[in-house]
Motif scaffolding. Structure first.
Motif, PDB file in Angstrom:
ATOM      1  N   ALA A   1      10.918  35.534  33.585  1.00 26.08           N
ATOM      2  CA  ALA A   1      11.857  36.354  34.350  1.00 26.08           C
ATOM      3  C   ALA A   1      12.165  37.656  33.636  1.00 26.08           C
ATOM      4  O   ALA A   1      12.689  38.592  34.229  1.00 26.08           O
ATOM      5  N   PHE A   2      11.871  37.691  32.338  1.00 21.11           N
ATOM      6  CA  PHE A   2      12.203  38.867  31.540  1.00 21.11           C
ATOM      7  C   PHE A   2      10.984  39.343  30.754  1.00 21.11           C
ATOM      8  O   PHE A   2      10.079  38.557  30.470  1.00 21.11           O
ATOM      9  N   LEU A   3      11.028  40.605  30.400  1.00 17.82           N
ATOM     10  CA  LEU A   3       9.962  41.153  29.573  1.00 17.82           C
ATOM     11  C   LEU A   3      10.276  40.800  28.119  1.00 17.82           C
ATOM     12  O   LEU A   3      10.807  41.608  27.353  1.00 17.82           O
ATOM     13  N   THR A   4       9.971  39.575  27.764  1.00 21.47           N
ATOM     14  CA  THR A   4      10.287  39.113  26.408  1.00 21.47           C
ATOM     15  C   THR A   4       9.277  39.673  25.422  1.00 21.47           C
ATOM     16  O   THR A   4       8.246  40.241  25.818  1.00 21.47           O
ATOM     17  N   ASP A   5       9.571  39.476  24.147  1.00 18.13           N
ATOM     18  CA  ASP A   5       8.638  39.959  23.120  1.00 18.13           C
ATOM     19  C   ASP A   5       7.279  39.291  23.274  1.00 18.13           C
ATOM     20  O   ASP A   5       6.240  39.910  23.035  1.00 18.13           O
ATOM     21  N   THR A   6       7.278  38.035  23.674  1.00 12.91           N
ATOM     22  CA  THR A   6       6.003  37.339  23.886  1.00 12.91           C
ATOM     23  C   THR A   6       5.290  37.933  25.095  1.00 12.91           C
ATOM     24  O   THR A   6       4.087  38.192  25.068  1.00 12.91           O
TER      25      THR A   6
END
Lengths: 866, 636
Positions: A649-654
């Motif tokens: 749902a989010f632009l995470t670091d991964t």
């Protein structure tokens, strides 16, 4: 049963129940105000008075009067009506009556009572009390001028939550709800809001956003931990406005104030495709086509084992089930795992080693087509089951235990409902609580024995307890039928209690007393958390506890069980549905085929540049960089993977390392089920629009279909039906229910465990990376979650004496260095931590706690100012 | 030394006897709170100084309250072989003179209250005479103790040692038969036999409700559980009541011994005394007594060498009236907010920390040892009907003799007020007597011949209560009296239940309106209606009895209420807004005294000119009325 009459009706009631209980059970209305079904009655408001014969000449409160044989109860008479009317006038005399702007308007118990009892005039005058309204506290607003002094908030805060944050001050007519003259400094669970019959306690997040009658209410499982609580989501115009639990009123802060994550501006709205070193927005068709094409290309070139999947404890059972089906049936491999491998799966493996894998018999299909999300299987009279799931306890049974040993769990932050269950248990004075932890936790205050051990020494401490028990009672026979006891005893004999006391830091006397308590227990419970499971030796730690349970556990007694904390909403579900290389759905061990590498093994392959290392990764959400130990290494290795797809749902670091990012639905944007820590099924109904994103199950199904797999499903209901058909142990399972009871055959095998507790490195401090009360995973760290108003960032917890030695004050920045990396973080003075132990919450992206860790949630660090 | 045998107890008793009744002159100063507040500490100090100065070879002791608070400071002197005299109203000068007289070998003849010819050794049922009842030096008209109407009808059981021993000396308690009953109970009786004695004695709870004590004990004994508690309720909070204080200050061991016997009977091994922190002297004496009893092994492990163990702890209450209610008291001991909870479960089933618990009042506990020592039959022979034995009252208000009195139940109110109390002060007319403190009711003159017992008082709408007895005369306004008590209960309401929290203030507001001349038609009915509601629906006894003063004053003095409301007059001339001060022209000689004393210059006049009260300025303080020497100020 007791025979009595209520209003002339002959009624049978359970012995020990109150007149109110009996009346309600038979549909007889008795008005109440201070009564709440989740609390013990106090008989304060007197609105529920009834006439009881035989009994005193004055009327008695129905909520606090117990049924008796031959009783004649009158609940309504002109005399009683007059009394209730007068009492209501007294209650109303100093009530603000600002109903038009009161949040409770429309669902206020006082309004309803006033209406029901027909109070038209209050012909009394009173001195007005000064309205000490509290607009300052975070999240919760207080209006004492609306308070009816029922004490429900005080009682839930004290008896159920155990926070003791609010109480009445002054007395008599001037009695006022207060928090010591200061703004609230509590757990911010907001249970006081839901238990309040009037608008004296208001949810600031919801205030002025809608009237109670305008909202749509959807009951759903809470997705913010593995507790499996259910709550009502209030929506209006497709927007989530509020979360309530009017049933027990209990929710934690994340549950109650975490839902705005749905509306976070950080949410991904369209698929993203990596291009020219950045990302560009793409249509769903393009993104899915690209993923399917790339996957095909890789499998054709390198074989289907070249794709590795990581499931998610956040995603539904249906999504995870489809995910494993994508690999097992679609690709024909077992190349998948879930991040629980570093914590919960270690515990499951340990328990399986001791108690065996589940075996189920005597299950058949139901005759009628089952309801949606109901298991199509049912148990027959001969139904039997064995194996480790049978020693996993249920929260509702925990209060029936007589001794609880809590090891390596700060109960409330790990799993708030576990704390509520302990508080309920503690109401019985025959219940004994033993809390063992490396620092002072909330439940140490209420523990009968408090054991403070050195970080990482849990299994040695357990060995000491076992040794002490077997020394005190050499003839002791394990309470669970188990093999390997003699050998195990020989091993334990080598343990030296003095040595244990020295190495763990727990005095010998306390170890002995704990052993004695456990030996006397008729229903001991063992609770342990991710602090203990998340160590590199988490498996060994669990073995120690499982062995201890074989020795003293009484699986036949309600409440006597093992309670490993499944921290996230579906930590247990992702395992149950088979997102692990070595287990098929239902914990059926994989036979006749080679399991793929586990998640850590897969990373090792990448590190070695092994030809078996995956060419493509398919991540079902979860920010691995934030969750897995040794972030730099994980980052380096993930970068080596040529093609990575992330559903999040989010632009995470991964996600930033991925080639394709597929935005997913969260919370009530999707339908599906979760399995809670105690194995019950939580239902997530769809209550919110998806606004361009898609639920996980749909994306997996679409990629699968594009790759030519038979994976087309109409809805999660259909997936559940298929999934549950293959899960005999889920027979009888239905929403809010853990399935049918089986005749349990609990047996085990003692497995020796390692007692070496050395922690590598010589740095002066030990860092523990753990849970914060206001957060669960990373979702709650996104604006505008209410939880952020309480805990808005990571802070390094540090004993004040340590801080003084380091020249650090509250809020100063500290440089924390380990063999793996370095971060800078503000400190917060935490007297609960012993000297030498520091604490960082795991939830926040910056500073990244896992940059410091190696292979465990414990690591040695140096701390400097700056 | 731990006492483990009767011989050892006897030995201590002999020691104590020698202490209590020395061969020398013994001077005892009543040093309870009542004595100290009247100046007994200065009297004691003077005696101590004089002893040193004059080299007096006498024994100086402190003792508790003998009861006659009106005449404090009281000093008793035992002239060995001659007489024991009680001196009243002593001050340092008189005390110095007393010391001089003693030095000269004279009997001091001033300030004599009475002579005491003999003292009763209650526990043994014997009398110890002082030699030669009437020495020649003493004027013939000196009354004896029993001649005084204040003492004549008293029978002292709770107060058996008050004023006769030094409460800080356990040996003196033992000398008068103390701890013999405990020895008898634990070594010669089964717990059931002890309970049977208490039951047969007919003793009822002296805290006010009058529940049969033996029955309460039996419930607790029969309640399942290994751990049980006994509690002494010493949270005496009624305005004007000081019975418990008197006993605890004057004879703390009487309570400890009773509790130990009770604990043995009920199978308890721990006890608590819940005493309000406003009684520092009582707490000090209790602490001393507990440590002395422990030193002799009369409390603690293995009492009298048996396997019966019993420990007592003191808990100081912060003075909330409601903490006298059993369940609130328990909550307070447990460290929680002192609020009552609904019963059942009763404390006998689930009390302190969920264990079976018996709570008795100070007076009840102090009756136990005598019942065991003298037997149930003896006790039951005292008192009347369903109310056996004696009880202690603090007789206060408009009587001539105020103080602490212990009388057999069944004595009439008239005897209490006119014999013991010596009638109404200033020869004014008796109006009413309030029994049971703020929870009780006001009883008018027509019922003066009512016997003082649980049932007769309840029939009049009052209660026996814990022993407060406040006498009122014609100058007391009954509406104002009701307001006074309501103000107390309103202030002390814990706020938990609706009727008491909200209702008592409503009553108070209506009463205020009436006494301020804002009363309206229908107010009396409103008071009655609200009172009924509070009585019927309150959670605990505080609320359920709070309206009693209102209801009884309405019942017996309705005309006074009506006068306030309809005629706007306060017949007793107490309620300021309803009275006016005027100058009676033919009595005023223009002396100007009232004009000069008036704090607000509300009196107009000149020398030898008849004065006039300026009503607009008058604040009705009554200064002019008190100042006028010619009764020229009238009150209407």
């Amino acid at each position: 049963m007791v025979n009595l009459t209520i209003d002339g009706r002959a009624i049978q009631a359970k012995k020990g129940c109150t007149i109110l209980d009996a009346a309600r059970e038979h549909g007889i209305y008795i008005p109440t105000l201070c009564y709440h079904q989740a609390l013990k009655p106090i008989g304060a408001c007197r609105i529920c008075v009834v006439e009881v014969k035989p009994g005193p000449p004055r009327p008695l409160p129905a909520c606090a009067t117990y049924v008796a044989e031959g009783q004649e109860v009158v609940t309504s008479s002109p005399k009683l009506d007059a009394i209730r009317l007068e009492l209501m006038k007294l209650v109303l005399i100093n009530h603000a009556l600002d109903c038009p702007i009161c949040d409770k308007g429309g669902e206020c118990e006082l309004q309803d009572l006033t209406h029901a009892l027909g109070v038209s005039v209050v012909d009394l005058e009173a001195v007005k009390l000064p309205p000490h309204k509290d607009y300052v506290s975070e999240l919760i607003e207080r209006h004492p001028d609306r308070c009816v002094t029922c004490g429900r908030c005080v009682r839930i805060c004290r008896d159920r939550v155990g926070a003791l944050a609010i109480n009445f001050t002054l007395r008599g007519y001037f009695t006022e709800l207060a928090s010591g003259g200061l703004p609230l400094d509590c757990e911010f669970c907001g249970s006081c809001i839901d238990i309040c019959p009037v608008g004296a306690l208001i949810n600031k997040v919801f205030k002025y956003r809608a009237r109670a009658w305008e909202v749509t209410r959807t009951e759903m499982v809470c997705p913010f931990c593995g507790g499996g609580c259910s709550y009502e989501l209030w929506t209006k115009n497709d927007r989530p406005l509020r979360v309530v639990n009017y049933d027990t009123a209990l929710l934690c802060g994340r549950g109650r104030f975490g839902f705005p994550v749905v509306e976070s501006p950080d949410r991904l709205k369209t698929p993203l495709i990596r291009e020219n070193g950045g990302f560009r927005e793409a249509s769903w068709d393009e993104a899915l086509d690209q993923v399917a094409a790339k996957f095909k290309e890789i499998t054709e070139a390198a074989g289907s084992a070249a794709i590795y999947g990581v499931g998610s404890p956040r995603a539904t059972n249906e999504a995870n089930y489809l995910f494993q089906k994508f690999f097992r049936t679609g690709l024909g491999t077992h190349q998948l795992d879930n991040p629980g491998r570093y914590t919960y799966v270690q515990a499951l493996k340990g328990l399986a080693a001791v108690f065996g894998f589940p075996q189920v018999s005597g299950v058949e299909k139901v005759a009628k087509p089952p309801l949606p999300f109901h298991s199509p299987l049912t148990t027959t009279e001969e139904a039997k089951a064995s194996g480790f799931p049978l020693v996993l306890g249920k929260l509702k049974d925990l209060p029936k235990a007589d001794v609880a040993l809590v090891v390596g769990a700060d109960v409330t932050p790990e799993l708030p409902p576990l704390g509520w269950a302990l508080n309920t248990a503690l109401e019985r004075d025959t219940f004994h609580l033993v809390v063992a932890n490396n620092r002072k936790t909330k439940f140490d205050r209420r523990a009968h024995l408090s054991l403070r051990y050195k970080p990482g020494s849990e299994r040695l401490l357990i060995a000491g307890i076992i040794k002490s028990l077997l020394t005190a009672q050499p003839e002791w026979a394990p309470t669970v039928i188990a093999g390997g006891f003699d050998e195990f005893k020989e091993n334990i004999n080598k343990v030296n209690l003095k040595d244990v006391a020295k190495k763990t830091g727990v005095p010998e006397a306390l170890i002995k007393e704990t052993a004695a308590r456990l030996a006397q227990a008729q229903a001991p419970a063992i609770i342990f958390g991710s602090e203990l499971m998340g160590q590199d030796k988490g498996l060994e730690n669990t073995l120690a506890l499982a062995d201890l349970f074989l020795l003293v556990g009484r699986p036949g007694a309600p409440g006597s069980a093992l309670y490993p904390v499944a921290e996230k909403n579906n930590t247990r579900g992702v395992c149950e549905v088979g997102v692990m290389p070595e287990f098929l759905p239902g914990f059926v061990p994989l036979e006749g085929a080679e399991p793929g590498p586990t998640l850590p093994e897969m990373l090792d392959l990448l590190e070695k540049g092994d030809p078996k290392a995956p060419q493509a990764l398919y991540l079902l959400g979860g920010d691995l960089l934030r969750q897995l130990p040794n972030r730099s290494r994980v980052e380096k290795l993930l970068k080596k993977v040529p093609f990575m797809v992330v559903q999040d749902a989010f632009l995470t670091d991964t996600a930033k390392l991925a080639q394709v990012i597929l935005p997913v639905a969260v919370h009530a944007e999707q339908e599906g089920t979760f399995i809670s820590t105690d194995g019950s099924l939580g239902l997530l109904p769809r209550a919110l629009p998806v606004n361009g994103v898609r639920p996980d199950w749909q994306i997996i199904s679409q990629i699968g279909s594009k790759m030519g797999f038979a994976m087309s499903y109409a809805s999660p209901k259909q997936i559940f039906a298929e999934l549950a058909l293959g899960m005999p142990r889920w027979a009888g399972m239905a929403p809010k229910n853990g399935g049918a009871a089986f005749t349990a055959e609990v047996t085990g095998q003692f497995v020796p465990f390692e007692t070496d507790i050395s922690l590598p490195g010589r740095r002066p401090f030990t860092l523990l990376v753990g849970k914060s009360l206001q957060h669960s995973g990373s979702f709650t760290t996104h604006e505008p979650c209410g939880t952020l108003t309480i805990t808005n960032r990571a802070r390094l917890g540090l004993n004040p004496a340590d801080a003084q030695n380091l020249g650090l004050a509250e809020g100063d920045f500290a440089k924390v260095t380990s063999s793996q990396g370095e971060i800078s973080v503000p400190v917060t003075l935490t007297p609960e931590l012993p000297e030498g132990l520091v604490f960082l919450p795991e939830h926040f992206s910056q500073p990244a706690a896992q940059r410091l860790t190696l292979n465990s949630n414990l690591v040695r660090v140096t701390i400097q100012k700056g | 030394m731990k006492i483990t045998s009767l011989d050892q107890l006897q030995k201590i008793k002999e020691q104590g006897f020698r202490r209590t009744y020395p061969d020398k002159i013994k001077v005892m100063v009543g040093m309870a709170t009542c004595g100290i507040s009247a100046g007994a500490d200065k009297v004691y100090q003077t005696l101590a100084d004089k002893m040193a100065e004059l080299g007096l070879d006498i024994v100086l002791e402190k003792t508790g309250c003998i009861g006659f608070c009106q005449r404090e400071p009281l000093v008793d002197v035992v002239y060995p072989g001659k007489v024991r005299l009680s001196y009243q109203g002593m001050n340092p000068e008189k005390t110095a003179a007393l010391a001089e007289a003693l030095k000269e070998g004279r009997i001091f003849l001033d300030n004599i209250l009475c002579r005491i010819d003999e003292e009763e050794l209650l526990m043994e049922g014997t009398v110890r005479p002082y030699a030669n009842p009437h020495p020649v030096e003493l004027p013939a008209e000196i009354p004896t103790y029993d001649d005084l109407s204040f003492f004549k009808k008293q029978v002292k059981i709770s107060l058996r040692n008050c004023g006769f021993i030094n409460p800080e000396r356990i040996e003196e308690y033992i000398a008068r038969g103390g701890y013999g009953a405990l020895y008898q109970a634990v070594t010669q009786m089964t717990p059931e036999e002890v309970i049977a004695q208490v039951k047969d004695s007919g003793l009822r709870g002296r805290g006010g409700a009058g529940f049969p004590t033996g029955l309460k004990w039996e419930f607790c004994r029969n309640a399942p559980g290994d751990i049980k508690y006994v509690i002494c309720n010493a949270d005496e909070g009624d305005p004007g009541a000081f019975m418990d204080r008197g006993i605890l200050e004057g004879d703390p061991h009487a309570v400890l011994e009773g509790m130990a016997i009770g604990a043995y009977a009920m199978g308890a091994s721990a006890g608590y005394i819940y005493c309000r922190a406003e009684y520092p002297l009582a707490i000090e004496h209790l602490k001393t007594a507990i440590s002395q009893a422990e030193a002799y092994g009369l409390l603690g492990e293995g009492i009298f060498g048996t396997d019966f163990s019993f420990k007592i702890k003191i808990r100081e209450g912060a003075g909330a009236f409601v903490c006298g209610e059993e369940t609130a008291l328990i909550a307070s001991i447990e460290g929680r907010v002192g609020e009552p909870r609904p019963r059942p479960p009763f404390p006998a089933q689930s009390g302190l920390w969920g264990k079976p618990t018996t709570i008795n009042n100070v007076k009840t506990w102090s009756h136990i040892a005598p019942i065991i020592a003298r037997g149930a039959e003896w006790y039951a022979s005292l008192g009347s009907g369903q109310s056996k034995g004696t009880t202690v009252f603090s007789l206060v208000g408009k009587v001539n003799n105020s103080g602490l009195v212990e009388v057999p139940l069944g004595i009439t109110l008239r005897e209490m007020i006119f014999d013991l109390g010596g009638g109404i002060a200033g020869d004014r007319a008796f109006k009413a007597v309030q029994t049971g403190g703020p929870s009780g009711g006001c009883i008018p003159a027509e019922f003066l011949d009512t016997p003082v017992d649980y049932d007769s008082l309840a029939a009049l709408g009052s209660i026996m209560g814990s022993g407060g007895m406040i006498v009122m005369d014609e100058r007391d306004c009954m509406v104002n009296v009701a307001k006074y008590f309501l103000d107390f209960t309103r202030d002390e309401s814990c706020g938990k239940c609706t009727p008491c929290r909200e209702g008592t203030l409503r009553l108070m507001e209506i009463l205020e309106a009436i006494t301020e001349g804002r009363g309206q038609q229908g107010d009396i009915e409103k008071l009655e209606k609200m009172s009924e509601l509070i009585k019927k629906t309150s959670l605990c006894g505080l609320g359920a009895t709070a309206p009693n003063p209102v209801l009884t004053t309405i019942k017996y003095f309705r005309d006074e209420y009506e006068a306030h409301i309809q005629a706007q007059k306060c017949p007793a001339k107490v309620c300021k807004p309803l009275i006016t001060f005027t100058v009676i022209d033919d009595k005023c000689n223009g002396c100007q005294l009232c004009r000069l004393k008036c704090p607000v210059e509300a009196i107009d006049g000149a020398k030898k000119v008849v004065h006039k009260v300026i009503q607009e300025k008058c604040i009705k303080c009554g200064t002019c009325f008190d100042a006028c020497k010619f009764a020229a100020i009238g009150v209407e």
